[in-house]
Design a protein around this motif. Structure first.
Motif, PDB file in Angstrom:
ATOM      1  N   TRP A 192      46.699  60.971  36.568  1.00  0.00           N
ATOM      2  CA  TRP A 192      45.952  62.106  37.101  1.00  0.00           C
ATOM      3  C   TRP A 192      45.004  62.677  36.061  1.00  0.00           C
ATOM      4  CZ3 TRP A 192      43.757  64.521  40.782  1.00  0.00           C
ATOM      5  CH2 TRP A 192      43.623  65.907  40.844  1.00  0.00           C
ATOM      6  N   ASN A 193      45.471  62.758  34.817  1.00  0.00           N
ATOM      7  CA  ASN A 193      44.633  63.316  33.760  1.00  0.00           C
ATOM      8  C   ASN A 193      43.437  62.426  33.441  1.00  0.00           C
ATOM      9  OD1 ASN A 193      46.103  65.677  33.398  1.00  0.00           O
ATOM     10  ND2 ASN A 193      47.514  64.725  31.960  1.00  0.00           N
ATOM     11  N   THR A 194      43.558  61.112  33.652  1.00  0.00           N
ATOM     12  CA  THR A 194      42.403  60.247  33.390  1.00  0.00           C
ATOM     13  C   THR A 194      41.255  60.588  34.330  1.00  0.00           C
ATOM     14  OG1 THR A 194      43.099  58.460  34.897  1.00  0.00           O
ATOM     15  CG2 THR A 194      43.913  58.370  32.621  1.00  0.00           C
ATOM     16  N   LEU A 195      41.594  61.017  35.550  1.00  0.00           N
ATOM     17  CA  LEU A 195      40.546  61.438  36.478  1.00  0.00           C
ATOM     18  C   LEU A 195      39.958  62.772  36.034  1.00  0.00           C
ATOM     19  CD1 LEU A 195      39.107  60.890  39.257  1.00  0.00           C
ATOM     20  CD2 LEU A 195      40.802  62.441  40.241  1.00  0.00           C
ATOM     21  N   LEU A 196      40.826  63.733  35.727  1.00  0.00           N
ATOM     22  CA  LEU A 196      40.355  65.059  35.327  1.00  0.00           C
ATOM     23  C   LEU A 196      39.528  65.005  34.050  1.00  0.00           C
ATOM     24  CD1 LEU A 196      43.543  67.235  36.003  1.00  0.00           C
ATOM     25  CD2 LEU A 196      41.571  66.866  37.507  1.00  0.00           C
ATOM     26  N   ASN A 197      39.868  64.061  33.156  1.00  0.00           N
ATOM     27  CA  ASN A 197      39.176  63.960  31.861  1.00  0.00           C
ATOM     28  C   ASN A 197      37.956  63.050  31.906  1.00  0.00           C
ATOM     29  OD1 ASN A 197      41.163  65.624  30.800  1.00  0.00           O
ATOM     30  ND2 ASN A 197      42.399  63.919  30.017  1.00  0.00           N
ATOM     31  N   GLY A 198      37.654  62.515  33.077  1.00  0.00           N
ATOM     32  CA  GLY A 198      36.485  61.659  33.200  1.00  0.00           C
ATOM     33  C   GLY A 198      36.674  60.249  32.691  1.00  0.00           C
ATOM     34  N   GLU A 199      37.930  59.833  32.454  1.00  0.00           N
ATOM     35  CA  GLU A 199      38.197  58.481  31.970  1.00  0.00           C
ATOM     36  C   GLU A 199      38.326  57.484  33.121  1.00  0.00           C
ATOM     37  OE1 GLU A 199      41.717  58.947  29.661  1.00  0.00           O
ATOM     38  OE2 GLU A 199      40.857  60.585  28.490  1.00  0.00           O
ATOM     39  N   ALA A 200      38.408  57.968  34.336  1.00  0.00           N
ATOM     40  CA  ALA A 200      38.455  57.134  35.532  1.00  0.00           C
ATOM     41  C   ALA A 200      37.663  57.832  36.621  1.00  0.00           C
ATOM     42  CB  ALA A 200      39.895  56.899  35.977  1.00  0.00           C
ATOM     43  N   ASP A 201      37.168  57.050  37.562  1.00  0.00           N
ATOM     44  CA  ASP A 201      36.369  57.608  38.659  1.00  0.00           C
ATOM     45  C   ASP A 201      37.218  57.954  39.880  1.00  0.00           C
ATOM     46  OD1 ASP A 201      33.720  57.220  37.421  1.00  0.00           O
ATOM     47  OD2 ASP A 201      34.204  55.087  37.620  1.00  0.00           O
ATOM     48  N   ALA A 202      38.364  57.301  40.018  1.00  0.00           N
ATOM     49  CA  ALA A 202      39.184  57.496  41.217  1.00  0.00           C
ATOM     50  C   ALA A 202      40.626  57.132  40.930  1.00  0.00           C
ATOM     51  CB  ALA A 202      38.656  56.646  42.367  1.00  0.00           C
ATOM     52  N   THR A 203      41.523  57.674  41.725  1.00  0.00           N
ATOM     53  CA  THR A 203      42.917  57.264  41.695  1.00  0.00           C
ATOM     54  C   THR A 203      43.574  57.678  43.001  1.00  0.00           C
ATOM     55  OG1 THR A 203      44.915  57.176  40.321  1.00  0.00           O
ATOM     56  CG2 THR A 203      43.902  59.354  40.633  1.00  0.00           C
ATOM     57  N   TRP A 204      44.825  57.273  43.177  1.00  0.00           N
ATOM     58  CA  TRP A 204      45.600  57.545  44.389  1.00  0.00           C
ATOM     59  C   TRP A 204      46.565  58.674  44.072  1.00  0.00           C
ATOM     60  CZ3 TRP A 204      47.431  52.742  47.584  1.00  0.00           C
ATOM     61  CH2 TRP A 204      47.953  53.144  48.817  1.00  0.00           C
ATOM     62  N   VAL A 205      46.562  59.736  44.870  1.00  0.00           N
ATOM     63  CA  VAL A 205      47.390  60.910  44.574  1.00  0.00           C
ATOM     64  C   VAL A 205      48.127  61.376  45.826  1.00  0.00           C
ATOM     65  CG1 VAL A 205      45.767  61.685  42.786  1.00  0.00           C
ATOM     66  CG2 VAL A 205      45.624  62.663  45.100  1.00  0.00           C
ATOM     67  N   PHE A 206      49.128  62.220  45.595  1.00  0.00           N
ATOM     68  CA  PHE A 206      49.785  62.937  46.682  1.00  0.00           C
ATOM     69  C   PHE A 206      48.967  64.197  46.972  1.00  0.00           C
ATOM     70  CE2 PHE A 206      53.784  60.911  44.948  1.00  0.00           C
ATOM     71  CZ  PHE A 206      53.983  60.079  46.026  1.00  0.00           C
ATOM     72  N   SER A 207      48.544  64.347  48.202  1.00  0.00           N
ATOM     73  CA  SER A 207      47.773  65.545  48.561  1.00  0.00           C
ATOM     74  C   SER A 207      48.603  66.805  48.353  1.00  0.00           C
ATOM     75  CB  SER A 207      47.319  65.457  50.026  1.00  0.00           C
ATOM     76  OG  SER A 207      46.547  64.289  50.235  1.00  0.00           O
ATOM     77  N   GLN A 208      49.930  66.701  48.541  1.00  0.00           N
ATOM     78  CA  GLN A 208      50.810  67.856  48.386  1.00  0.00           C
ATOM     79  C   GLN A 208      51.009  68.262  46.938  1.00  0.00           C
ATOM     80  OE1 GLN A 208      54.097  67.798  46.936  1.00  0.00           O
ATOM     81  NE2 GLN A 208      54.091  65.601  46.525  1.00  0.00           N
ATOM     82  N   TRP A 209      50.629  67.412  45.996  1.00  0.00           N
ATOM     83  CA  TRP A 209      50.884  67.765  44.589  1.00  0.00           C
ATOM     84  C   TRP A 209      49.587  67.834  43.796  1.00  0.00           C
ATOM     85  CZ3 TRP A 209      54.763  70.425  43.306  1.00  0.00           C
ATOM     86  CH2 TRP A 209      55.139  70.574  41.967  1.00  0.00           C
ATOM     87  N   GLU A 210      49.016  66.687  43.455  1.00  0.00           N
ATOM     88  CA  GLU A 210      47.761  66.735  42.706  1.00  0.00           C
ATOM     89  C   GLU A 210      46.656  67.395  43.527  1.00  0.00           C
ATOM     90  OE1 GLU A 210      50.238  63.451  40.998  1.00  0.00           O
ATOM     91  OE2 GLU A 210      49.602  63.975  43.033  1.00  0.00           O
ATOM     92  N   GLY A 211      46.686  67.175  44.850  1.00  0.00           N
ATOM     93  CA  GLY A 211      45.692  67.831  45.691  1.00  0.00           C
ATOM     94  C   GLY A 211      45.811  69.337  45.641  1.00  0.00           C
TER      95      GLY A 211
END
Length: 381
Positions: A192-211
């Motif tokens: 999740w942090n790789t997305l927030l930090n700009g190290e990745a463009d996309a990932t798969w998350v739980f809408s109930q948690w990271e969302g």
């Protein structure tokens, strides 16, 4: 963890480790969670806090993936927590008997069960959520990647699961894209942090948690729910168990699932109280793990109407849902006998890039895929 006696057959040691339940000898049940404590797990924590497990004669332990046993998969190994030498997942813990139940994705269970004859065919015994569309591929809104077809050429942070990259590829193609992207595999708890930090463009998350966390942090996301792009997804997460253990311990399995169902019922009726329990019990159950109270509350409210379906019974799964999902995997060419590996041999094991390129072994006949699930151990209405 149970000690293996090499003189016993593959699962005799696990069956023998279960004493007859008495008022003075609770039966230990270990649950391997798929993620650090979050809203998907509310029912477990409520059942533990309310004494439902204890009343059933069970000593239930909830093992979070931030435990040292997961170094090298969920965690980055270090001097304090070296890699155990194998890639540890909830399914692997259920298979080797170090856990009795494991929380996993539907593709995780199917992938485990079709990876070779040496592996036990695990059974999904309950759907944690009735709603099957509570996870999504996400990007930052600021990225401009506002549709799956724009993921071509982008960097996707992967959990390194056998079908994951190919599922994402099919979602991109269903939206008109080519399905060519870079799949990276950081330690899972850091994805999740790789997305927030700009190290990745996309990932798969739980809408109930990271969302929900993104909303609390005022981070705007583009979300592509997995069921919206051609895939009839199955139950995520689902709870799995070893078939031999289920046969040898049906009363324990039913007692555990009955108590858990009561926990999820309370969570659906009083999500705020359930969130408070998650925060408090995770701290004592999971080595001081701190759950953000506001995130727990937001997650519980999001899930309130997504835990239990029209039957009124938590955990019940529909044969049609599993059949449609397996048929989709087969039609899409994903049900092959090749497994992912960090050290591929291009015979039976392949890199994630190989899998997405179609180098994935031979197609498995659909009628040879083991039965994935059972409702036999769930409480009835």
């Amino acid at each position: 963890t149970f000690a293996v006696n090499p003189n016993h057959s593959s699962f005799e040691w696990a069956l023998a480790s279960y004493p007859t339940r008495t008022m003075t000898t609770p039966t230990t049940v270990i649950v391997a969670l798929d993620w650090t404590p979050n809203g998907n797990h509310l029912g477990f924590y409520v059942a533990k806090d309310r004494g439902f497990y204890k009343d059933a004669g069970l000593d239930v332990r909830l093992v979070s993936p931030h435990d040292a046993a997961y170094a090298g998969s969920y965690l980055e190994p270090d001097a304090e927590n070296p890699s155990p030498g194998k890639y540890v997942t909830p399914c692997s813990k259920v298979a080797d008997g170090s856990a009795h139940f494991g929380v996993n994705s539907p593709e995780g269970v199917v992938g485990w069960n079709t990876s070779g004859p040496e592996r036990p065919r695990l059974k999904a015994v309950a759907a944690l959520l009735f709603d099957r569309n509570t996870s999504a591929i996400v990007t930052l809104k600021s990225s401009g990647i506002d549709a799956p077809n724009k993921l071509d050429g982008c960097k996707y942070a992967s959990y390194a699961a056998r079908f994951e990259g190919r599922i994402v590829q099919k979602m991109i193609q269903a939206d008109g894209g080519v399905g060519e992207f870079i799949e990276t595999t950081p330690p899972m708890l850091g994805i999740w942090n790789t997305l927030l930090n700009g190290e990745a463009d996309a990932t798969w998350v739980f809408s109930q948690w990271e969302g929900c966390e993104a909303k609390l942090k005022n981070v705007e996301l583009n979300a592509f729910p997995v069921c919206d792009y051609g895939m009839p997804y199955a139950y995520a997460p689902c709870l799995c168990a070893h078939p031999d253990w289920l046969v040898g311990n049906p009363e324990t399995a039913r007692a555990f699932l009955d108590a858990t169902a009561r926990g999820y019922k309370i969570a659906s009726e009083d999500p705020i109280a359930a969130a408070e329990i998650l925060v408090r019990v995770a701290r004592t159950e999971n080595d001081g793990h701190a759950v953000n109270p506001e995130l727990a509350k937001a997650s519980a409210l999001y899930l309130q109407n997504k835990m239990i379906g029209p039957s009124g019974v938590w955990g019940v799964m529909d044969q049609r849902v599993w059949d449609d999902y397996l048929k989709w995997l087969w039609d899409a060419g994903l049900l092959t006998d090749g497994a992912q590996s960090r050290h591929p041999d291009s015979g039976k094991t392949f890199s994630l890039d190989d899998l997405r390129a179609g180098k994935a072994g031979n197609k498995i006949p659909l009628d040879q895929v083991p039965t994935v699930f059972t409702n036999d151990y769930l409480p009835t209405v």
